[in-house]
Structure formats: C-alpha cells, structure tokens
Design a protein around this motif. Structure first.
Motif, short mmCIF file in Angstrom:
data_model
loop_
_atom_site.label_atom_id
_atom_site.label_comp_id
_atom_site.label_asym_id
_atom_site.label_seq_id
_atom_site.Cartn_x
_atom_site.Cartn_y
_atom_site.Cartn_z
N ALA A 263 8.20 -12.04 -1.18
CA ALA A 263 7.64 -10.93 -1.97
C ALA A 263 8.76 -10.21 -2.72
O ALA A 263 9.88 -10.09 -2.22
CB ALA A 263 6.91 -9.95 -1.08
N THR A 264 8.42 -9.75 -3.91
CA THR A 264 9.38 -9.00 -4.73
C THR A 264 8.77 -7.68 -5.15
O THR A 264 7.67 -7.66 -5.73
CB THR A 264 9.77 -9.81 -5.98
OG1 THR A 264 10.46 -10.99 -5.55
CG2 THR A 264 10.68 -9.01 -6.91
N ILE A 265 9.49 -6.60 -4.87
CA ILE A 265 9.10 -5.28 -5.38
C ILE A 265 9.73 -5.13 -6.75
O ILE A 265 10.93 -5.40 -6.94
CB ILE A 265 9.62 -4.16 -4.44
CG1 ILE A 265 8.88 -4.22 -3.10
CG2 ILE A 265 9.50 -2.79 -5.09
CD1 ILE A 265 9.44 -3.29 -2.05
N ILE A 266 8.92 -4.70 -7.73
CA ILE A 266 9.47 -4.42 -9.06
C ILE A 266 9.31 -2.94 -9.32
O ILE A 266 8.22 -2.37 -9.17
CB ILE A 266 8.76 -5.25 -10.15
CG1 ILE A 266 8.92 -6.75 -9.84
CG2 ILE A 266 9.33 -4.92 -11.53
CD1 ILE A 266 8.32 -7.69 -10.88
N GLY B 127 10.94 6.51 2.54
CA GLY B 127 11.30 6.24 3.94
C GLY B 127 10.79 7.30 4.91
O GLY B 127 10.85 7.11 6.12
N ASN B 128 10.27 8.41 4.38
CA ASN B 128 9.77 9.46 5.28
C ASN B 128 8.38 9.11 5.81
O ASN B 128 7.59 8.47 5.12
CB ASN B 128 9.67 10.81 4.54
CG ASN B 128 11.04 11.38 4.22
OD1 ASN B 128 12.05 10.87 4.68
ND2 ASN B 128 11.08 12.42 3.41
N PRO B 129 8.07 9.56 7.04
CA PRO B 129 6.76 9.22 7.62
C PRO B 129 5.59 9.78 6.81
O PRO B 129 4.52 9.19 6.77
CB PRO B 129 6.79 9.85 9.02
CG PRO B 129 8.12 10.48 9.19
CD PRO B 129 8.94 10.30 7.96
N GLU B 130 5.79 10.94 6.14
CA GLU B 130 4.66 11.56 5.42
C GLU B 130 4.54 11.06 3.98
O GLU B 130 3.58 11.40 3.28
CB GLU B 130 4.77 13.09 5.45
CG GLU B 130 5.96 13.68 4.72
CD GLU B 130 7.25 13.67 5.54
OE1 GLU B 130 7.29 13.03 6.62
OE2 GLU B 130 8.24 14.27 5.08
N THR B 131 5.47 10.22 3.53
CA THR B 131 5.43 9.75 2.14
C THR B 131 4.32 8.72 1.95
O THR B 131 4.10 7.86 2.80
CB THR B 131 6.81 9.16 1.75
OG1 THR B 131 7.74 10.24 1.75
CG2 THR B 131 6.79 8.50 0.39
N VAL B 132 3.63 8.84 0.78
CA VAL B 132 2.47 7.98 0.52
C VAL B 132 2.72 7.10 -0.70
O VAL B 132 3.00 7.59 -1.78
CB VAL B 132 1.20 8.82 0.26
CG1 VAL B 132 0.01 7.91 -0.03
CG2 VAL B 132 0.89 9.74 1.44
N LEU B 133 2.61 5.80 -0.50
CA LEU B 133 2.45 4.87 -1.62
C LEU B 133 0.97 4.50 -1.62
O LEU B 133 0.45 4.03 -0.61
CB LEU B 133 3.30 3.61 -1.43
CG LEU B 133 4.78 3.68 -1.85
CD1 LEU B 133 5.55 4.67 -1.01
CD2 LEU B 133 5.42 2.30 -1.75
N SER B 134 0.30 4.76 -2.76
CA SER B 134 -1.13 4.40 -2.87
C SER B 134 -1.17 3.00 -3.47
O SER B 134 -0.65 2.78 -4.57
CB SER B 134 -1.86 5.38 -3.79
OG SER B 134 -1.65 6.70 -3.36
N ILE B 135 -1.80 2.07 -2.75
CA ILE B 135 -1.71 0.66 -3.12
C ILE B 135 -3.08 0.09 -3.44
O ILE B 135 -4.05 0.36 -2.73
CB ILE B 135 -1.09 -0.15 -1.95
CG1 ILE B 135 0.30 0.39 -1.57
CG2 ILE B 135 -1.04 -1.65 -2.27
CD1 ILE B 135 1.42 0.11 -2.53
N ALA C 260 5.92 -3.54 5.65
CA ALA C 260 7.11 -3.29 4.80
C ALA C 260 6.87 -2.07 3.90
O ALA C 260 7.76 -1.25 3.70
CB ALA C 260 7.40 -4.52 3.96
N ILE C 261 5.64 -1.96 3.38
CA ILE C 261 5.34 -0.83 2.48
C ILE C 261 5.39 0.48 3.27
O ILE C 261 5.88 1.50 2.77
CB ILE C 261 3.98 -1.04 1.78
CG1 ILE C 261 4.11 -2.19 0.77
CG2 ILE C 261 3.50 0.23 1.09
CD1 ILE C 261 2.81 -2.71 0.19
N LYS C 262 4.97 0.45 4.53
CA LYS C 262 5.01 1.67 5.34
C LYS C 262 6.44 2.05 5.76
O LYS C 262 6.68 3.19 6.17
CB LYS C 262 4.07 1.55 6.54
CG LYS C 262 2.62 1.67 6.10
CD LYS C 262 1.66 1.85 7.24
CE LYS C 262 0.29 2.27 6.69
NZ LYS C 262 -0.76 2.19 7.69
N SER D 292 1.49 5.42 3.73
CA SER D 292 0.93 4.64 2.62
C SER D 292 -0.46 4.12 2.96
O SER D 292 -0.75 3.83 4.12
CB SER D 292 1.85 3.47 2.29
OG SER D 292 3.08 3.98 1.84
N THR D 293 -1.30 4.01 1.91
CA THR D 293 -2.66 3.54 2.14
C THR D 293 -3.10 2.56 1.07
O THR D 293 -2.63 2.61 -0.07
CB THR D 293 -3.70 4.69 2.12
OG1 THR D 293 -3.54 5.42 0.91
CG2 THR D 293 -3.57 5.61 3.29
#
Ligand SMILES: NC(=O)c1ccc[n+]([C@@H]2O[C@H](COP(=O)([O-])OP(=O)(O)OC[C@H]3O[C@@H](n4cnc5c(N)ncnc54)[C@H](OP(=O)(O)O)[C@@H]3O)[C@@H](O)[C@H]2O)c1
Length: 287
Positions: A60-63, A125-133, A146-148, A154-155
């Motif tokens: 997998a590659t993150i861009i 990297g913080n526990p409360e940080t959210v990446l919406s996917i 990996a995203i978490k 992240s959700t």
C-alpha cells in the motif's frame, strides 16, 4: 519490500511517514524534491528513486501531495506499478477529481481508500486524531490498523469516492462557523469597549454550550424530528434579532448576525416558527 510507502513529504506527508516509522512500520518514501526525504532516511525510511519504485516497494502507498489532480497525473506516470496495489490518497480534493481518481485506480486493478486528515501535522499519531476514510469496506478492514496509527480515532464513513469532498466542506464549515462567530464576537466587543482579553476569557462559556447544540442537532436532523423543541425557530429568531440590534447599536460590522437573523426569519416565514431551528436543513434550498 516495505510495509507501506509514502509519496509526498511536505509537512503532512513527513508527519505521516515519521509516525509510521515510530510505530515500527518499515516505510519507503519518495518526494518530487528528493532532499525532503533526507530526514526520513535518517529516521530509517528507505528512499525510492521514483514514485513508481515507491509504489512497487509496498502493498500500500499513502499519497499526500497537493490535491487529487496532481495524484492522477503522478499515477499516470506509474501505470505499470499500480496493478494489484492499494493506494491510500490523503491529499485533499474535489468530488469530481476524487471520482476520476477512483475510476482510474479501479481500471488499473488497484484498490483504493481516500481520506481527509482532520488535523494539523503536529496531531498526526494522536489517539483523538481522526482520518475520515471512504472506500471498499474490505480494503478499509485491511488497512484500518495502519491508518489508526496515524489517527487513533479514524473512521470509515462510506464507500463513494465523491462523498468525501462534501463531507469535508460540511465539517470545515461547521468549524468555521465557530471561528467566524469568535471573529464577529471580537468585533462587537471592540466597538462596545469590552477588552478583547475579557471576551477571550468568556469564550469558554460558549464552548460549554456547544455539546448541547450538537445534541439538539443530532436529536432532530437525522430523524427529521423538528416538533416540540426545547427552543423554537421563533425563539431563535427573536434572540438573533436582539444580537443583531446590539451589533448595529455598537456600530460593529454585522454581516454574520444579519445572515443568522435572515435565515431564522426565512424559516419562520415558511411556517416553521414552532419547529426546531434545525428544520432549516430541510427547508432551505427547497423553498
Ligand atoms: N498541513 C496541514 O495542516 C494539512 C491538514 C490536512 C490535510 N492536508 C493535506 O495534505 C496535503 C499535503 O499538504 P502539506 O501541508 O504537506 O503541503 P506541503 O508542505 O506544501 O507539501 C506539498 C507536497 O506535495 C508535493 N507536490 C505538490 N505537487 C506535486 C506534484 N505535481 N507531483 C508530486 N508532488 C507534488 C510537494 O512536493 P515538492 O516538495 O517537490 O514541492 C510536497 O511534498 C494537501 O492536500 C493538504 O490539503 C494538510
């Protein structure tokens, strides 16, 4: 092979790559201006000679570059490398470009996830940080861990590539409502001779009310239950009129309180005076 690759080592991409390295992932990186890879190499990343080489190096590659348009251009040049790989696009971008990117990846037999990073690089990297996917659930399940690592809260919010731009606009506008509320609050305080540090010290009073605003919205909008609210549209319109007249009396710029008052009155004029203010989500745009 590495566990994961990261393309784009600006402030955000570097934070993503460093966080993965700190959490024990083997990481291959690539950046157009290759000198930005040096600090990552010092932290243990493998530096690829090209974007295609970075994609080949990991499943997998993150861009994380400028936006989806640049990602599409970049991936066109890597067409032979992306088949069978997962591309996790974390650059921001519009709905049309997101759909074009997803279609291009599907045609190339690559799987994909698209995400919004709801944070500054310092919060990666913080526990409360959210990446919406968004993306296929199976792909999310595979890369969730990996995203978490990048954002602990992240959700997965859906499967359609194009929905992310509208969701971003919605969430950004929600935050900016508060930001511009403080800006106009500062303006009326200034005109009324209230020291701005007094205003700043009192803003947490409003912050404390926000959870109940959220609850009012959450209790009414998804189920369209606008009857018998704790405060009606008419009550809000009157309170907003009071705030507007205070701005006017102080000689403060009043575009924002004027807009709030106008919107509430549109709801009242549409016959929603006894409904919740949030009934505007149903009525505005369908009048
Ligand atoms: N910074 C934030 O707070 C934040 C928060 C959430 C989301 N984001 C998103 O994250 C993405 C990156 O932001 P950033 O803050 O890291 O920006 P940045 O520091 O300006 O970095 C931009 C990166 O994009 C690369 N890039 C731009 N155009 C490219 C192209 N045509 N081909 C290849 N690489 C290209 C740049 O490469 P060069 O070094 O060669 O110029 C650089 O690595 C953006 O989509 C942004 O909206 C940022």
């Amino acid at each position: 092979m590495s566990d994961i690759s990261v393309i784009g080592l600006g402030v955000m991409g570097s934070a993503l790559a460093n966080t993965l390295l700190q959490n024990g992932y083997s990481v291959t990186v690539w950046n157009r201006s290759i000198e930005k890879a040096e600090p990552l190499a010092a932290n243990g990343a493998t530096v690829a000679a090209s974007a295609a080489e970075a994609i080949t190096a990991s499943p997998a590659t993150i861009i994380c570059i400028a936006s989806h348009e640049q990602t599409i251009e970049l991936l066109r040049e890597c067409a032979s490398a992306i088949g069978g790989k997962t591309i996790i696009e974390l650059s921001t971008g519009g709905a049309t470009e997101a759909e074009a990117l997803a279609a291009m990846l599907a045609e190339s037999n690559a799987s994909w996830l698209l995400g919004i990073i709801n944070a500054y690089p310092t919060a990666v990297g913080n526990p409360e940080t959210v990446l919406s996917i968004v993306g296929d659930v199976e792909v999310w399940n595979k890369w969730e861990k990996a995203i978490k690592v990048l954002g602990g809260s992240s959700t997965h919010v859906g499967t359609e590539a194009g929905m992310l731009a509208a969701l971003f606009a919605a969430l950004f506008t929600t935050r900016q409502g508060f930001m511009f509320g403080m800006i106009y609050g500062g303006l009326v305080c200034k005109k009324a001779g209230i020291p701005l540090d007094t205003f700043v010290s009192q803003v947490p009073v409003s912050l404390g009310v926000l959870p109940s605003y959220y609850q009012y919205f959450a209790d009414t909008v998804p189920q369209r239950q606008f009857d018998n609210p704790p405060a009606t549209m008419t009550t809000y319109a009157a309170a907003l009129d009071d705030a507007l007249s205070t701005f006017k009396a102080a000689g403060a710029p009043c575009e924002l309180p004027q807009l709030f008052s106008d919107l509430a009155h549109r709801g009242v004029d549409a016959g929603l005076g006894d409904k919740a203010l949030t009934a505007l989500v149903d009525s505005l745009g369908s009048e």
